[in-house]
Design a protein around this motif. Sequence first.
Motif, short mmCIF file in Angstrom:
data_model
loop_
_atom_site.label_atom_id
_atom_site.label_comp_id
_atom_site.label_asym_id
_atom_site.label_seq_id
_atom_site.Cartn_x
_atom_site.Cartn_y
_atom_site.Cartn_z
N TRP A 248 -30.21 -5.05 22.67
CA TRP A 248 -29.25 -4.37 21.82
C TRP A 248 -29.93 -3.25 21.03
CZ3 TRP A 248 -24.58 -3.17 21.77
CH2 TRP A 248 -23.92 -2.75 20.60
N GLN A 249 -31.14 -3.49 20.55
CA GLN A 249 -31.84 -2.43 19.84
C GLN A 249 -32.13 -1.27 20.77
OE1 GLN A 249 -32.42 -2.45 16.44
NE2 GLN A 249 -32.82 -0.29 16.87
N GLY A 250 -32.37 -1.58 22.05
CA GLY A 250 -32.59 -0.51 23.03
C GLY A 250 -31.37 0.37 23.19
N VAL A 251 -30.16 -0.22 23.12
CA VAL A 251 -28.92 0.56 23.19
C VAL A 251 -28.85 1.52 22.01
CG1 VAL A 251 -26.41 0.42 23.03
CG2 VAL A 251 -27.65 -1.21 24.46
N ILE A 252 -29.07 1.02 20.81
CA ILE A 252 -28.98 1.85 19.61
C ILE A 252 -30.04 2.93 19.62
CG2 ILE A 252 -29.00 1.83 17.10
CD1 ILE A 252 -26.66 0.31 18.48
N ASP A 253 -31.26 2.57 20.00
CA ASP A 253 -32.35 3.55 20.02
C ASP A 253 -32.06 4.67 21.01
OD1 ASP A 253 -33.69 2.06 18.14
OD2 ASP A 253 -35.07 1.13 19.58
N ALA A 254 -31.53 4.31 22.18
CA ALA A 254 -31.23 5.34 23.18
C ALA A 254 -30.17 6.31 22.67
CB ALA A 254 -30.77 4.68 24.48
N VAL B 62 -20.18 16.58 22.49
CA VAL B 62 -19.89 15.15 22.47
C VAL B 62 -20.96 14.40 23.25
CG1 VAL B 62 -18.27 13.37 23.24
CG2 VAL B 62 -17.40 15.47 22.20
N LEU B 63 -21.44 13.30 22.68
CA LEU B 63 -22.36 12.41 23.38
C LEU B 63 -21.54 11.39 24.16
CD1 LEU B 63 -24.98 11.01 24.14
CD2 LEU B 63 -25.04 9.98 21.85
N PHE B 64 -21.60 11.51 25.47
CA PHE B 64 -20.88 10.59 26.36
C PHE B 64 -21.90 9.75 27.11
CE2 PHE B 64 -19.34 10.33 30.90
CZ PHE B 64 -18.71 9.10 30.71
N ALA B 65 -21.94 8.46 26.82
CA ALA B 65 -22.85 7.53 27.49
C ALA B 65 -22.04 6.56 28.33
CB ALA B 65 -23.70 6.78 26.47
N ARG B 66 -22.66 5.99 29.34
CA ARG B 66 -21.93 5.16 30.29
C ARG B 66 -22.71 3.91 30.66
NH1 ARG B 66 -23.60 6.10 35.87
NH2 ARG B 66 -25.33 7.58 35.93
N GLY B 67 -21.98 2.95 31.23
CA GLY B 67 -22.62 1.81 31.87
C GLY B 67 -22.86 0.60 31.00
N LEU B 68 -22.52 0.65 29.71
CA LEU B 68 -22.78 -0.48 28.82
C LEU B 68 -21.84 -1.64 29.14
CD1 LEU B 68 -24.28 -1.51 26.25
CD2 LEU B 68 -22.33 -0.64 24.94
N ASP B 69 -22.37 -2.87 29.06
CA ASP B 69 -21.51 -4.05 29.16
C ASP B 69 -21.92 -5.03 28.09
OD1 ASP B 69 -20.26 -6.57 30.00
OD2 ASP B 69 -19.63 -5.38 31.71
N MET B 70 -20.99 -5.33 27.19
CA MET B 70 -21.29 -6.17 26.03
C MET B 70 -21.49 -7.63 26.39
SD MET B 70 -21.62 -4.04 23.69
CE MET B 70 -21.85 -5.25 22.39
N LEU C 267 -26.57 3.38 29.99
CA LEU C 267 -26.86 2.23 29.14
C LEU C 267 -26.70 0.90 29.89
CD1 LEU C 267 -25.08 3.34 25.84
CD2 LEU C 267 -27.56 3.17 26.22
N GLY C 268 -26.67 0.94 31.21
CA GLY C 268 -26.47 -0.28 31.98
C GLY C 268 -27.61 -1.27 31.80
#
Length: 556
Positions: free
Chosen positions: A100-106, A119-127, A81-82
Amino acid sequence: MSDVIIYPARTVRTMDKVVPTAGAVAVRGDVILAVGETEELAATYPGATVDERYADRVLAPGFVEAHSHLGGEFGASPYFLGYFPRTAPDGTPLPGAQTWQGVIDALKVWDAELPEGEVLFARGLDMLFFPGEQLTRGVLDEVSTTRGIYVTHASGHVGTANSVLLERAGYGPGTEVEGVVLDADGVPTGELQEMQAMGPVMALAGIDLSKGLTTEGGLYAFAADARNHGCTTATDLASFDLVRPGGYDLLAEVTGRDDFAVRLVPATFGGMTKTLEQAQQLAGAVAAQQGRATPKLHLGSVKLMLDGSIQQYTAKLQDPGYVCNHDAGIWNTDAATFRDQVRAFHAAGLNIHVHCNGDEATEVFLDAVEAVLAESPRWNHRHTVTHSQLTTRAQYKRMAELGMCANVFSNHIWYWGDQHIDLTVGPDRVKRMNAARTALDEGVTIALHSDTPVTPLDPLATASYAAERRTPTGRSWGDAERISVYEALEAITIGPAYLLKLDHLVGSIVPGKYADFAVLDRDPVEVAEAKELREITVLGTVVGGVHHEAPVAVGV
């Protein structure tokens, strides 16, 4: 001399000031025999084979990455999600999410793809890239109320869990664990800051660091990433492999293969120790392993952790702190426990690397080193402040006096450069941040690093940021702390080799060192501007005389 191979090149860039360039390099086995011109080397070593494969290429020392992480399946999670797109070691594009919508859609797409119960483990997001938005348990619950979801932020120091995982971890109203963020009603928001808070949820997501995450596939993925970017020596700077059953055997077996394209330096994580006795026991176990080192597995380093992440506001800063009046950060290790850790690992003769993003953390590390040196004098220890983002001139002076080194996180200039100006430390303090010029001027040996998977493993890009000091939008981080292109290249070759106590083996093209080369299409010293380092194509590497072609080189 039939066992000698001479490799002519357009340029051999040695990073050795005695013989800075040559037209060819002679190799015998896994070691550099000589550098010079082809005819000269052929006359000196009659019967040598001349291999022309690099005749129109540039050979540079294999790059050395002194702060990276294997990560195994943790780092290789495809659910990325970077904000900045990346490329996986096998060439698979990881587009990330720029809205932000791209984060939710992914997250919703991945939830639909995964088997029930996983478990869904996603990485790389920065708010910081999504001002005005918040990632909370409620947002993740809208994706699923039956599947556990855990999103780790880019720094690795903050994560967010949905209600399923929070409840399984025992995080409910009134939870008093430091780092479990509560709302106004005392209910966990889902945000978890630093290791104490994140650990239980990470374990539920299958990320139990203490049991080790290293796999054969993960090792090869890491080696492929290194090859693709000219890196021939790299750390796993928070490893458990030397102190878990079967861990050393896996590392020794895989790194010993000819097709494994990187020398590995696993630095055992000592931050889990809570008493002097525990630290001494771990130090003894790590020290005892040093005799089992191999040419591609180098032992004797440890990693400790003090503070958190600047962009997540968990790093420990001295006054004036954050410009947003955020709180003072979180200690991952308190000062008394940390001093015991340093005392134990120093006495065992180990090389200590400590995570210090904020200048308050750097001060605690310097105090500890000064104290243990008074108790146990030891020359040539090369203990290293890693990240060293806000280290001050006074601290660099003190580091030089104490024989310490700095591993500077120059990638922040690019990946969070604008955010540090606007949201964390402000336009004045960034001029003094990642202060490579000051460090060198005060006599401190430096390296530059990526901390992959936090930012991409790409040493030439990392060097460019320190020499350019410009954000993606073109804003300056202050030219006073710029270093020259040559100094930046030293900080991805001989500098990190020195930090790791391997400069007698790698880091420059010098007779007697390992035949480790980065194969490039251009001479990095000859670029007109620092940003051009990012345009150089890495065509592969040579590790101990073994050739590893990058996918981009096919057909070139």
